[in-house]
Design a protein around this motif. Structure first.
Motif, PDB file in Angstrom:
ATOM      1  N   THR A 400       0.756  -1.102  -0.165  1.00 16.19           N
ATOM      2  CA  THR A 400       0.126   0.112   0.004  1.00 16.19           C
ATOM      3  C   THR A 400       0.955   1.149  -0.047  1.00 16.19           C
ATOM      4  OG1 THR A 400      -0.187   0.034   2.429  1.00 16.19           O
ATOM      5  CG2 THR A 400      -1.834  -1.013   1.165  1.00 16.19           C
ATOM      6  N   LEU A 401       0.537   2.025  -0.759  1.00 18.69           N
ATOM      7  CA  LEU A 401       1.485   3.282  -1.285  1.00 18.69           C
ATOM      8  C   LEU A 401       1.032   4.695  -0.445  1.00 18.69           C
ATOM      9  CD1 LEU A 401       1.850   1.470  -3.706  1.00 18.69           C
ATOM     10  CD2 LEU A 401       3.445   3.254  -4.485  1.00 18.69           C
ATOM     11  N   GLY A 402       1.928   5.380   0.030  1.00 21.20           N
ATOM     12  CA  GLY A 402       1.246   6.784   0.709  1.00 21.20           C
ATOM     13  C   GLY A 402       1.067   7.598  -0.353  1.00 21.20           C
ATOM     14  N   GLY A 403       0.909   8.920  -0.014  1.00 21.32           N
ATOM     15  CA  GLY A 403       0.739  10.026  -0.754  1.00 21.32           C
ATOM     16  C   GLY A 403       0.798  11.392  -0.102  1.00 21.32           C
ATOM     17  N   GLY A 404       0.080  12.495  -0.606  1.00 21.06           N
ATOM     18  CA  GLY A 404       0.326  13.486  -0.043  1.00 21.06           C
ATOM     19  C   GLY A 404      -0.405  13.735   1.438  1.00 21.06           C
ATOM     20  N   PHE A 405       0.146  14.708   2.360  1.00 16.48           N
ATOM     21  CA  PHE A 405      -0.464  14.946   3.509  1.00 16.48           C
ATOM     22  C   PHE A 405      -0.736  16.495   3.424  1.00 16.48           C
ATOM     23  CE2 PHE A 405      -0.423  16.416   7.949  1.00 16.48           C
ATOM     24  CZ  PHE A 405      -1.370  15.470   8.579  1.00 16.48           C
ATOM     25  N   GLY A 406      -2.189  16.901   4.082  1.00 14.87           N
ATOM     26  CA  GLY A 406      -2.466  17.968   3.656  1.00 14.87           C
ATOM     27  C   GLY A 406      -1.776  19.308   4.142  1.00 14.87           C
ATOM     28  N   GLY A 407      -2.075  20.515   3.815  1.00 12.97           N
ATOM     29  CA  GLY A 407      -1.397  21.628   4.196  1.00 12.97           C
ATOM     30  C   GLY A 407      -1.996  21.992   5.615  1.00 12.97           C
ATOM     31  N   VAL A 417       3.953  10.514   1.822  1.00 14.36           N
ATOM     32  CA  VAL A 417       3.799   9.548   3.346  1.00 14.36           C
ATOM     33  C   VAL A 417       2.527   8.904   3.345  1.00 14.36           C
ATOM     34  CG1 VAL A 417       5.300  11.182   4.353  1.00 14.36           C
ATOM     35  CG2 VAL A 417       2.885  11.662   4.310  1.00 14.36           C
ATOM     36  N   GLN A 418       2.590   7.785   4.267  1.00 14.35           N
ATOM     37  CA  GLN A 418       1.398   7.175   4.666  1.00 14.35           C
ATOM     38  C   GLN A 418       0.649   8.366   5.520  1.00 14.35           C
ATOM     39  OE1 GLN A 418      -0.216   4.652   3.837  1.00 14.35           O
ATOM     40  NE2 GLN A 418       1.345   3.329   2.821  1.00 14.35           N
ATOM     41  N   VAL A 419      -0.721   8.296   5.842  1.00 13.99           N
ATOM     42  CA  VAL A 419      -1.441   9.309   6.350  1.00 13.99           C
ATOM     43  C   VAL A 419      -2.198   8.612   7.412  1.00 13.99           C
ATOM     44  CG1 VAL A 419      -0.997  11.098   4.583  1.00 13.99           C
ATOM     45  CG2 VAL A 419      -3.283   9.546   4.723  1.00 13.99           C
ATOM     46  N   HIS A 420      -2.826   9.486   8.757  1.00 13.58           N
ATOM     47  CA  HIS A 420      -3.681   9.115   9.273  1.00 13.58           C
ATOM     48  C   HIS A 420      -3.736   7.903  10.157  1.00 13.58           C
ATOM     49  CE1 HIS A 420      -5.054  13.295   8.655  1.00 13.58           C
ATOM     50  NE2 HIS A 420      -5.640  12.717   7.630  1.00 13.58           N
ATOM     51  N   ILE A 421      -4.493   7.062   9.659  1.00 10.59           N
ATOM     52  CA  ILE A 421      -4.901   5.729  10.533  1.00 10.59           C
ATOM     53  C   ILE A 421      -3.975   4.703   9.892  1.00 10.59           C
ATOM     54  CG2 ILE A 421      -6.557   4.440   8.892  1.00 10.59           C
ATOM     55  CD1 ILE A 421      -8.241   4.357  11.515  1.00 10.59           C
ATOM     56  N   THR A 422      -3.259   4.883   9.108  1.00 13.62           N
ATOM     57  CA  THR A 422      -2.268   3.763   8.517  1.00 13.62           C
ATOM     58  C   THR A 422      -0.694   4.370   8.484  1.00 13.62           C
ATOM     59  OG1 THR A 422      -2.563   4.227   6.235  1.00 13.62           O
ATOM     60  CG2 THR A 422      -3.669   2.728   6.922  1.00 13.62           C
ATOM     61  N   ASN A 423       0.340   3.918   9.185  1.00 14.25           N
ATOM     62  CA  ASN A 423       1.573   4.426   9.339  1.00 14.25           C
ATOM     63  C   ASN A 423       2.576   3.152   8.930  1.00 14.25           C
ATOM     64  OD1 ASN A 423       1.200   2.747  11.464  1.00 14.25           O
ATOM     65  ND2 ASN A 423       2.183   4.167  12.923  1.00 14.25           N
ATOM     66  N   THR A 424       2.245   2.389   7.867  1.00 18.96           N
ATOM     67  CA  THR A 424       3.256   1.593   7.262  1.00 18.96           C
ATOM     68  C   THR A 424       4.333   2.304   6.480  1.00 18.96           C
ATOM     69  OG1 THR A 424       1.928   1.173   5.414  1.00 18.96           O
ATOM     70  CG2 THR A 424       1.462  -0.419   7.113  1.00 18.96           C
ATOM     71  N   SER A 425       5.521   1.680   6.504  1.00 19.83           N
ATOM     72  CA  SER A 425       6.807   2.283   5.934  1.00 19.83           C
ATOM     73  C   SER A 425       6.642   1.980   4.367  1.00 19.83           C
ATOM     74  CB  SER A 425       7.850   1.550   6.457  1.00 19.83           C
ATOM     75  OG  SER A 425       9.031   2.127   6.097  1.00 19.83           O
TER      76      SER A 425
END
Length: 573
Positions: A400-407, A417-425
């Protein structure tokens, strides 16, 4: 406040703050050591490299007391669900030392989706049950109709893989071989699954040993008093934080792209009522559950609410039963956020992410300095499966791939980055190309994908993969591929994600949001682009020096700068 207490008032009064802090830190140390042991012992890249697992300790009443620092917030749902199921099914007198319980099913065993396998082992001290060591790991495949058990197109839980009710995998320390054989027979790559199960079992054994060492220094009565205090103090701290939200009624609505089998634009509706420091979250107007596999069990909705409150109000608060007990959550059975049997749930993480976005959107007015633009809102799934020409054995690459985290109110969002409820590497390119017959031809950020704003949103990721020496199958699950992640307070939306199939001749085919069974030859590449994220504040308020940095960073084109930052574009072009 929580009324349950495992220790007498007298013992709780005698527990001094220093002893409580020592015990609390010792418990965290046990959970963290188990997390590291599971990671280092696992066979699959999804656990040993990406860390898609969690560890915890629950007391004999089933309350979550401590979770490892690197655990995934969504896993709090499954571990507490497992404990509730266990204590409903068995009297404590029926549980014996050396037992190991296993479960994964969301409809009968408290899970949230089938790939997350839960284990629990009791801890006995001189014949007295102290509590349970718990862990959970996302297995790269649990059978079902598609490799990776996560593809779109599944329309009932039976298609998603092996359903495990709560059962004893070990009885008094003895592995139940027939059950284990049954579990391994129904999955792809059973050797890898066996290794991951053994890693989970080893982590349980380690946790039991460490808890007994702690119990050698303190009586069970003292430890039970500490469990009570850890939970009650956490709940008190969270209830105090809730008072930061002004009294009022706050509403918001967002939509899921689709369910993978034809239902589109599926709304999640929330009304939050804050009064005198008490909060209720009303999701009852959310859309009915859908045929596709984006449905969310209620305990996963609860985990999303808990995460959002922590993130907005008190990020350093411990993850334990105290945060689960601090607010009212109103849902309606048979809806997207409280699904019922036989709803498929494999991609429930995407819906959890959207629930969090909805909570943030609802509380933007109340907490303007703490909210963020909508993040990538997804847990973009990519699965490649085939036969490795080097070994002539089946392989399965899941990520599972991350993406953008909001301003944010005071700074830009985060890129990739992984965001919110998932914090896998992130899974490194070297690991992919070593473990699998795949070549990563490109890996980087998606240009212009962050929403403009006083503080811009973070960028999505692009990964381009080619099979080497063979043909493979690709399955995917995306979200925010149709509906862009929104900005707040005038911030612009981020770019949507997409899956593309590209031939060597340059012919590009845009795939569905949740594609399944896509053939990829060694003459093709598969492109995964994850969503960016929304900006914070009006782009006209962005400082010229920050606009200059955007342009020179290579992350944004000159045309993007001209379009969104007219006040600074003359000096930049």
């Amino acid at each position: 406040m929580t009324t349950l207490s495992l220790a007498s008032d007298a013992v709780r009064r005698e527990l001094d703050p220093i002893t409580l802090e020592i015990i609390s830190n010792a418990l965290r140390s046990v959970a963290d050591e188990m997390f590291a042991a599971l990671m280092r012992s696992a066979y699959s890249t999804n656990i040993k490299e990406r860390h898609d697992h969690s560890t915890a300790f629950c007391d004999r009443a089933g309350r979550l007391i401590v979770q490892a620092d690197q655990s995934l917030p969504i896993h709090i749902a499954s571990m507490t669900g497992l404990m509730q199921t266990l204590l409903r099914k068995y009297d404590l007198s029926e549980i014996e030392e050396g037992d190991v319980f296993v479960a994964n099913d969301p409809h009968v065993a408290g899970g949230t989706h089938l790939p997350d396998i839960n284990l629990a082992e009791p801890v006995f001290v001189e014949g007295e049950l102290l509590g349970f060591i718990c862990n959970i790991a996302h297995h790269a495949d649990v059978g079902g109709m598609a490799p990776g058990s996560m593809a779109g197109g599944m329309s009932e839980i039976y298609q998603e893989g092996l359903r495990i009710p709560l059962i004893r995998l070990f009885r008094k320390g003895e592995l139940q071989r027939d059950l284990f054989d049954l579990m391994l027979l129904n999955v792809r790559i059973p050797e890898e699954r066996r290794g991951d199960y053994y890693a989970q079992i080893a982590a349980c054994r380690l946790g039991v040993r460490r808890m007994k060492e702690i119990a050698g220094r303190y009586t069970c009565e003292t430890l039970n008093a500490a469990f009570d205090e850890i939970v009650s103090r956490t709940e008190f701290r969270m209830r105090e934080a809730l008072k930061d939200i002004p009294d009022g009624v706050y509403s918001f609505e967002d939509v899921m792209d689709d369910d993978g089998v034809g239902t589109t634009d599926i709304p999640i509706r929330l009304t939050i009522t804050a009064k005198d420091g008490a909060l209720s979250f009303d999701f009852r107007e959310t859309a009915p559950q859908v045929p596709g596999n984006i449905n969310l069990p209620r305990n996963a909705s609860q985990a999303a609410v808990v995460y959002a409150l922590k993130a907005l109000l008190d990020p350093e608060i411990p993850n334990n039963q105290g945060v689960l007990d601090c607010c009212d959550i109103l849902t309606k059975e048979g809806t997207l956020v409280h699904c019922t049997f036989p709803a498929p749930v494999a991609a429930r993480a995407n819906t959890s992410q959207r629930v969090i976005d909805v909570i943030i959107g609802a509380l933007a007015e109340a907490l303007p300095e703490r909210v963020v633009g909508a993040a990538n809102g997804a847990n973009t799934t990519a699965v490649f499966a085939g036969i490795d020409p080097r070994t002539n054995q089946h392989y399965l690459y899941f990520e599972t791939l991350g993406g953008g985290f909001g301003g944010r109110a005071d700074r830009d969002g985060k890129d990739g980055v992984q965001v919110h409820i998932t914090n896998t590497s992130n899974l490194p390119i070297e690991a992919i190309e070593t473990e699998y017959p795949l070549r990563v031809e490109s890996y980087g950020f998606v240009e212009d994908s962050g929403g403009a704003g006083r503080y811009r949103g973070g960028l999505g990721l692009r990964r381009v993969i080619r099979p080497v020496g063979h043909e493979c199958i690709f399955n995917g699950a995306g979200e925010r591929f149709t509906h862009q992640p929104w900005g707040v307070f005038g911030g612009q939306p981020g770019m949507s994600g997409r899956f593309e199939h590209v031939s060597d001749a340059g012919e590009t085919r845009l795939l569905d949001v949740k594609p399944s069974g896509i053939k990829v030859t060694q003459a093709d590449v598969l492109v995964v682009e994850t969503p960016g994220s929304g900006g914070y504040g009006n782009p006209s308020e962005r400082a010229p020096e920050q606009v200059h940095t955007d342009l020179t960073s290579g992350k944004f084109t000159a045309e993007y700068i001209r379009r969104h930052y007219a006040h600074a574009s003359k000096t930049e072009t």
